[in-house]
Each structure stands twice: as structure tokens, then as C-alpha cells.
Design an enzyme around this catalytic site. Structure first.
Site, mmCIF file in Angstrom:
data_model
loop_
_atom_site.group_PDB
_atom_site.id
_atom_site.type_symbol
_atom_site.label_atom_id
_atom_site.label_comp_id
_atom_site.label_asym_id
_atom_site.label_seq_id
_atom_site.Cartn_x
_atom_site.Cartn_y
_atom_site.Cartn_z
ATOM 1 N N GLU A 246 0.868 -1.183 0.000
ATOM 2 C CA GLU A 246 0.000 0.000 0.000
ATOM 3 C C GLU A 246 0.903 1.230 0.000
ATOM 4 O O GLU A 246 1.922 1.249 0.695
ATOM 5 C CB GLU A 246 -0.913 -0.004 1.231
ATOM 6 C CG GLU A 246 -1.716 1.264 1.466
ATOM 7 C CD GLU A 246 -2.611 1.643 0.303
ATOM 8 O OE1 GLU A 246 -2.538 2.808 -0.128
ATOM 9 O OE2 GLU A 246 -3.375 0.772 -0.174
ATOM 10 N N CYS B 249 -13.855 -1.810 -8.663
ATOM 11 C CA CYS B 249 -14.883 -0.777 -8.479
ATOM 12 C C CYS B 249 -15.253 -0.140 -9.816
ATOM 13 O O CYS B 249 -15.992 0.838 -9.850
ATOM 14 C CB CYS B 249 -14.415 0.285 -7.482
ATOM 15 S SG CYS B 249 -12.915 1.152 -7.996
ATOM 16 N N GLU C 54 -19.598 -2.628 -7.914
ATOM 17 C CA GLU C 54 -18.452 -3.335 -7.336
ATOM 18 C C GLU C 54 -18.581 -4.795 -7.752
ATOM 19 O O GLU C 54 -19.677 -5.369 -7.702
ATOM 20 C CB GLU C 54 -18.489 -3.214 -5.810
ATOM 21 C CG GLU C 54 -17.204 -3.562 -5.122
ATOM 22 C CD GLU C 54 -16.292 -2.367 -4.894
ATOM 23 O OE1 GLU C 54 -15.168 -2.576 -4.420
ATOM 24 O OE2 GLU C 54 -16.691 -1.229 -5.200
#
Length: 362
Positions: A231, A318, A352
Site C-alpha cells: 500500500e 470498483c 463493485e
């Protein structure tokens, strides 16, 4: 067919059309509650004729009195947000310090009703504002943050702690103000359960790109020997580390790298001090599976080459358009074994979805 069922059917039909021509199994569909599903909500504060109220604006139109929609309630938001809305506006209206130049508000709630309120102003926040906000915080049993240009005042804390049930276990998540969290907690739990079911029996080690605060990382860790998650956001990495410790999970390591940087590290193009400092040696891992939950732009070309090397790919998306584009590439090496639609955003065009891909035996 009611309004909710009708809008969901529209999404199913859209996915079937979009993915026509690809060998995709029947879509599993996970519904949302039709109201009180959003844990987050944000509003403008509109001042008119001595009155103050919450407002939104017609989509695609400039914020003005002509496009303004008054919002005394907001059915999409959690029941906790709806209970607090009139109490907050009434309490703030009694305080000149809180009321003056109050421009916008953001609510972040949890399934248990914990509440963080960010009050945004077009003025400098001073000691008088802090004193009034402290009293408001105590009166309403909430956490308050004040924001203005160049200012962020945290009176108590800048996070809430959400508990999500996945299978027979509860997972605690620190969700920090301003960082990304899944807005629909009920559907998020269904997504986590689906991801765990797809991971059953895959074994060995898991690589996760774009891990955020560890939303998927924590429950998925039960199905693998070791997990390495990446991340780039410092805030999200900090939350993920707290979440790992709070849930007493010992087989996850977080690397603060972008997907592109990790690709360079994995392919040996670059060495990163951040990996070394984190005690992470890529040679210690035997990855069988990669989990990706990329931003709306999808997976970039170089990272897609990396992803295609793994036997198993769990891909949460998404944006179905970029998912379709990525699958056009991945379908050369992998077959889609499962596909799911998660109605995270009812009554909007946003979709989603999730797919499990397994490497073809050539």
C-alpha cells in the site's frame, strides 16, 4: 418489482452485456439493504434567512440556491447518522462560534454507532471554537474534528473502530478520517466472506496489492501460510499495522510500495530500502495467489504482466469497464472460475464486482 430490485436488475443486465464474449460463469449477486447502508455521508451547510440546514446539489450543476436540495434526513446514510443530523444542527445553531462560517460536514459512523464528525469552516479556528466544539463533543457523545484551510484540529481522535463479522470471527478495523474505507458495511462483510470462500484450498503464500487499511488482508490471512501486502498511502499503512496488531495476526507483513514499485522489486529491476527496513525478503515467499483491489483506473500494463504470473488471481473491482479491459489480457493465461456483483452503491451507476481466475493448463 420494487425500485431496489429494478435498479439491481439493471446492473446485472449491464454486466452480462459488458462481459459478453468472455467465458464468465453466472454472476453471484450480493444485495444491499435498500436504506441506511452508508457508513459515511457528507453535506454542505446552507445558511439562509437566519436558518442553517444540510444541503446537497443536483448532479452536474454548480452549487447554488437553484441546484440546492435540502437534506433534513438522508435515507442512504446509517441510522446513527440520521439520528445525529438534527441533534448536531440544533446544537451548533445555539453556538455562535460553531455556527459562524460553518461550510460543510462529514460523518463517519460504524455498525455499533460510533461517530466521527468533521466540521469544515471558512474561517480560522481559535480557542473559542475549540471550547465550543469540546462542549458539543461531550453533549452528543461523538468525536469532533475541525478543519479549515491549513488547519486540522483533532479534539479527541481522528478515527472510528469498526467491527466486521466474517464467518465465525469478528475483525476490528481502525478507520481514519479522510482515508478510504468501504462505505457500505453490510455489503463489505459479504465481500469479505466471498473472498474468503474463493481462497479456501489455495494455500501457500498470498501477495496483495492496494491493501488499504487491511480490509481484505486480515480475514484472508487465515487461508495462507504468509501474506505480503502493499500500500502506498502512509495513513492506510499505519491503520493496517494497527489492525494487524489489534486482531493478533502474526503472518502478515505490509510494504509501503505502490503496485508499480512492487513490480520493479519483484522483477529485480530495483531494490527498495523500505523492504529491507521492514525485514521483508521476497525470496522468503512462495506465492500461489495474488489479490488485487485497484483504483478505478484498473491495473496498469506492467503490473498486469506481474499479476498474470500467478496461479490464482482474486480481483475486486470498483469499475467494470477497466475490469473488462484487464480481463481481456488475463484471459489469455487464466480462466474466470467465479464472478460476483456486490451492490455497494445502490441507486447509483457504480458497480463493485469480484472475479476468481485460475491459470489455464496449456
Amino acid at each position: 418489482m420494487n425500485d431496489y430490485t429494478q435498479q439491481l436488475q439493471g446492473k446485472k443486465d449491464y454486466l452480462k452485456t459488458l462481459f459478453a464474449g468472455l467465458d464468465v460463469p453466472e454472476w453471484e449477486v450480493y444485495e444491499s439493504p435498500d436504506k441506511h447502508y452508508r457508513m459515511r455521508a457528507e453535506f454542505r451547510i446552507w445558511h439562509e434567512g437566519g436558518e442553517m440546514f444540510y444541503a446537497m446539489f443536483e448532479k452536474g450543476q454548480k452549487a447554488s440556491g437553484a441546484s440546492m436540495i435540502r437534506c433534513d434526513r438522508f435515507e442512504a446514510a446509517s441510522e446513527a447518522v440520521n439520528r445525529l443530523m438534527p441533534e448536531l444542527i440544533a446544537a451548533a445553531a445555539q453556538s455562535p462560534e460553531l455556527k459562524k462560517r460553518w461550510y460543510a460536514v462529514e460523518f463517519l459512523s460504524t455498525l455499533s454507532g460510533e461517530m466521527l464528525v468533521t466540521m469544515i469552516y471558512h474561517k480560522r479556528l481559535d480557542a473559542e471554537w475549540m471550547q465550543a466544539a469540546q462542549a458539543l463533543q461531550q453533549q452528543l457523545d461523538i468525536s469532533v474534528i475541525g478543519r479549515s484551510r491549513g488547519q486540522k484540529i483533532v479534539l479527541k481522535q481522528d478515527y472510528v473502530t469498526e467491527t466486521l463479522k466474517v464467518g465465525n470471527r469478528d475483525f476490528r478495523y481502525r478507520q481514519i478520517e479522510g482515508s478510504f474505507t468501504q462505505p457500505n458495511a453490510a455489503v463489505c462483510q459479504k465481500m469479505l466472506e466471498w473472498a474468503c470462500r474463493t481462497a479456501e484450498g489455495l494455500g501457500s503464500d498470498l501477495l496483495e496489492l492496494y491493501c488499504g487499511n487491511g480490509n481484505f488482508t486480515l480475514p484472508l490471512s487465515r487461508y495462507f501460510r504468509q501474506v505480503l501486502a502493499t500500500e502506498i498511502s502512509k495513513t492506510s499503512v499505519s491503520a493496517a499495522q494497527w489492525n494487524i496488531e489489534a486482531n493478533r495476526i502474526g503472518n502478515i507483513k505490509i510494504a509501503r510500495l505502490s503496485a508499480e514499485e512492487f513490480t520493479e522489486a519483484y522483477t529485480g529491476k530495483r531494490e527498495f530500502k523500505r523492504l529491507k527496513d521492514g525485514g521483508i525478503a521476497l525470496t522468503d515467499y512462495a506465492f500461489s495467489t495474488i489479490f488485487v483491489d485497484p483504483p478505478r483506473a484498473g491495473i496498469d500494463e506492467e503490473t498486469l504482466k506481474l499479476v498474470s504470473q500467478f496461479d490464482n488471481i482474486i480481483y475486486i473491482s470498483c469499475n467494470p469497464e477497466t475490469l473488462r479491459a484487464n480481463l481481456d489480457t488475463l484471459a489469455e493465461t487464466h480462466a474466470v472460475e467465479r464472478a460476483a456483483l456486490f451492490d455497494q452503491f445502490p441507486f447509483t451507476h457504480h458497480i463493485e464486482s469480484g472475479v476468481l481466475l485460475k491459470k489455464k493448463i496449456l
